[in-house]
Scaffold this motif. Structure first.
Motif, PDB file in Angstrom:
ATOM      1  N   ARG A  12       0.818  -1.217   0.000  1.00 38.59           N
ATOM      2  CA  ARG A  12       0.000   0.000   0.000  1.00 38.59           C
ATOM      3  C   ARG A  12       0.853   1.269   0.000  1.00 38.59           C
ATOM      4  NH1 ARG A  12      -5.251   0.059   1.091  1.00 38.59           N
ATOM      5  NH2 ARG A  12      -5.068   2.053   2.210  1.00 38.59           N
ATOM      6  N   ASP A  13       2.037   1.196   0.564  1.00 40.83           N
ATOM      7  CA  ASP A  13       2.890   2.379   0.612  1.00 40.83           C
ATOM      8  C   ASP A  13       3.360   2.799  -0.785  1.00 40.83           C
ATOM      9  OD1 ASP A  13       2.675   2.494   3.359  1.00 40.83           O
ATOM     10  OD2 ASP A  13       4.471   1.279   3.702  1.00 40.83           O
ATOM     11  N   LYS A  14       3.481   1.816  -1.689  1.00 42.22           N
ATOM     12  CA  LYS A  14       3.937   2.123  -3.044  1.00 42.22           C
ATOM     13  C   LYS A  14       2.779   2.419  -3.997  1.00 42.22           C
ATOM     14  CE  LYS A  14       8.214  -0.612  -2.923  1.00 42.22           C
ATOM     15  NZ  LYS A  14       8.963  -1.721  -3.560  1.00 42.22           N
ATOM     16  N   CYS A  15       1.586   2.001  -3.620  1.00 42.96           N
ATOM     17  CA  CYS A  15       0.423   2.177  -4.494  1.00 42.96           C
ATOM     18  C   CYS A  15       0.057   3.655  -4.604  1.00 42.96           C
ATOM     19  CB  CYS A  15      -0.768   1.380  -3.958  1.00 42.96           C
ATOM     20  SG  CYS A  15      -2.257   1.522  -4.986  1.00 42.96           S
ATOM     21  N   MET A  16      -0.111   4.125  -5.846  1.00 44.43           N
ATOM     22  CA  MET A  16      -0.452   5.518  -6.102  1.00 44.43           C
ATOM     23  C   MET A  16      -1.911   5.682  -6.532  1.00 44.43           C
ATOM     24  SD  MET A  16       2.391   6.897  -5.333  1.00 44.43           S
ATOM     25  CE  MET A  16       2.148   8.570  -5.878  1.00 44.43           C
ATOM     26  N   VAL A  53       1.725  -4.931 -15.008  1.00 44.88           N
ATOM     27  CA  VAL A  53       1.394  -3.588 -15.501  1.00 44.88           C
ATOM     28  C   VAL A  53       1.544  -2.485 -14.457  1.00 44.88           C
ATOM     29  CG1 VAL A  53      -0.212  -4.554 -17.184  1.00 44.88           C
ATOM     30  CG2 VAL A  53      -1.073  -3.834 -14.944  1.00 44.88           C
ATOM     31  N   CYS A  54       1.870  -2.830 -13.223  1.00 45.01           N
ATOM     32  CA  CYS A  54       1.956  -1.814 -12.173  1.00 45.01           C
ATOM     33  C   CYS A  54       3.216  -0.961 -12.347  1.00 45.01           C
ATOM     34  CB  CYS A  54       1.975  -2.466 -10.787  1.00 45.01           C
ATOM     35  SG  CYS A  54       2.027  -1.260  -9.441  1.00 45.01           S
ATOM     36  N   PRO A  55       3.083   0.327 -12.646  1.00 45.31           N
ATOM     37  CA  PRO A  55       4.264   1.174 -12.868  1.00 45.31           C
ATOM     38  C   PRO A  55       5.003   1.531 -11.586  1.00 45.31           C
ATOM     39  CG  PRO A  55       2.285   2.524 -12.957  1.00 45.31           C
ATOM     40  CD  PRO A  55       1.817   1.097 -12.802  1.00 45.31           C
ATOM     41  N   HIS A  56       4.365   1.306 -10.448  1.00 44.95           N
ATOM     42  CA  HIS A  56       4.960   1.689  -9.165  1.00 44.95           C
ATOM     43  C   HIS A  56       5.482   0.481  -8.377  1.00 44.95           C
ATOM     44  CE1 HIS A  56       3.079   5.487 -10.102  1.00 44.95           C
ATOM     45  NE2 HIS A  56       1.906   4.903 -10.153  1.00 44.95           N
ATOM     46  N   HIS A  57       5.391  -0.703  -8.983  1.00 49.22           N
ATOM     47  CA  HIS A  57       5.851  -1.942  -8.340  1.00 49.22           C
ATOM     48  C   HIS A  57       5.173  -2.160  -6.990  1.00 49.22           C
ATOM     49  CE1 HIS A  57       8.899  -2.152 -11.457  1.00 49.22           C
ATOM     50  NE2 HIS A  57       9.281  -0.925 -11.152  1.00 49.22           N
TER      51      HIS A  57
END
Length: 315
Positions: A12-16, A53-57
């Motif tokens: 969740r910390d990386k999810c934008m 497809v997640c650009p933020h890993h």
């Protein structure tokens, strides 16, 4: 309600809060709440498309670390057929197999060998003519879970055989127990996986109470470390370890399983969108004259797994 295990998790910390994963998820298992992605566990099939497809890993696959080799007195490497395709211009599979021994494993058992056993068993079952047609391959765990979640009416069409990885683990541990005298609990069967769905299949298997696989390492984790070992392995005499042939190794790419049936009346599809389209048509009884259907959630088959390192078309 049954508790679901999932290898695909969210940081969740990386999810934008972007919606790339929502658009890609084949089972509509992802929502965005309070600007963060949320995975509906009952719908997730661990295909790994959101990781791709997640650009933020922010999405990742929960695999075992290489430290798991220290948890067992005796360890067996179970390399997937697609693993061999990760090494450019590989002249001899034995280089990889011997390198795994040099890396620290005590034994190697090719999943490709087990794939050939499954192919032979499938030919026997198909010849008996007792299975409802078309028969759907049980090899891809993302597909079998997709059927369970979205197409439950097709469950009876799934081939009633374990996937090659499970067969390989059972045979390998039996062989190792006879060789070493160790109990199965002290023997670690470690699968080298191209995708997160196979991780889930070992932690929460369908069709059996407990998997014989004791750990799963991602191809992407072991690959860079093994490449350096392979250079030294190739420079010295090697053991002839490979026992698989073309049929077993071909399971790593789309239509490979079908080719082992020695039957031209089949359909093979890869890529999750194509798989869903085939399953929808199958529900509508559009494939009455097809004997066998091979479905791979990843484009190109297992060589397209999100945990691999090589471009699937090159592989």
């Amino acid at each position: 309600m049954q508790e679901f295990f999932h290898s695909v998790t969210l940081d969740r910390d990386k999810c934008m809060g972007c919606i790339n994963c929502i658009k890609r998820c084949p089972t509509e298992a992802i929502r965005v709440r309070n600007k963060k992605a949320y995975i509906i566990k009952e719908r997730c099939i661990d295909c790994g498309e959101c990781i791709r497809v997640c650009p933020h890993h922010a999405k990742r696959a929960t695999c075992d670390s290489l430290d798991i080799l220290n948890n067992y007195p005796y360890t067996i490497a179970l390399p997937a057929p697609s693993f061999m395709a990760q090494f450019n211009n590989l002249e001899d599979v034995d280089i990889v197999l011997n390198a795994l021994l040099d890396f620290g494993f005590d034994q190697v058992f090719e999943v490709a060998k087990a794939a050939e056993i499954v192919s032979a068993a499938t030919r026997i079952l198909m010849k008996e003519g007792k299975l409802p047609k078309p028969v759907i391959s049980s090899a891809c765990p993302a597909v079998t879970r997709l059927i369970r979640v979205r197409f439950p009416g097709l469950i009876d069409h799934i081939l009633p055989l374990h996937a090659p990885i499970e067969v390989a683990a059972r045979l390998a541990k039996k062989e190792a127990a006879e060789k070493t005298g160790l109990s199965p609990e002290k023997i670690g069967a470690i699968f080298i996986s191209p995708c997160p769905a196979k991780v889930t299949a070992t932690k929460m298997p369908l069709g059996t109470e407990k998997s014989a696989v004791d750990g799963v390492i991602a191809v992407s984790e072991i690959y860079p470390k093994l490449v350096s070992v392979m250079k030294e392995t190739a420079a010295k005499p090697m053991q002839p370890l490979s026992e698989s042939g073309k049929i077993g190794l071909s399971w790593g790419s789309s239509s490979g399983e079908c080719s082992g049936l020695i039957n031209d009346n089949y359909l093979a599809a890869d890529g999750i969108e194509n798989v869903i389209r085939v399953l929808e048509d199958l529900e509508d009884e559009k494939f009455r004259d097809v004997d066998f259907i091979e479905l791979n959630a990843c484009a190109g088959g297992c060589v397209g797994g999100v945990l691999n390192v090589e471009n699937p078309y090159v592989a």
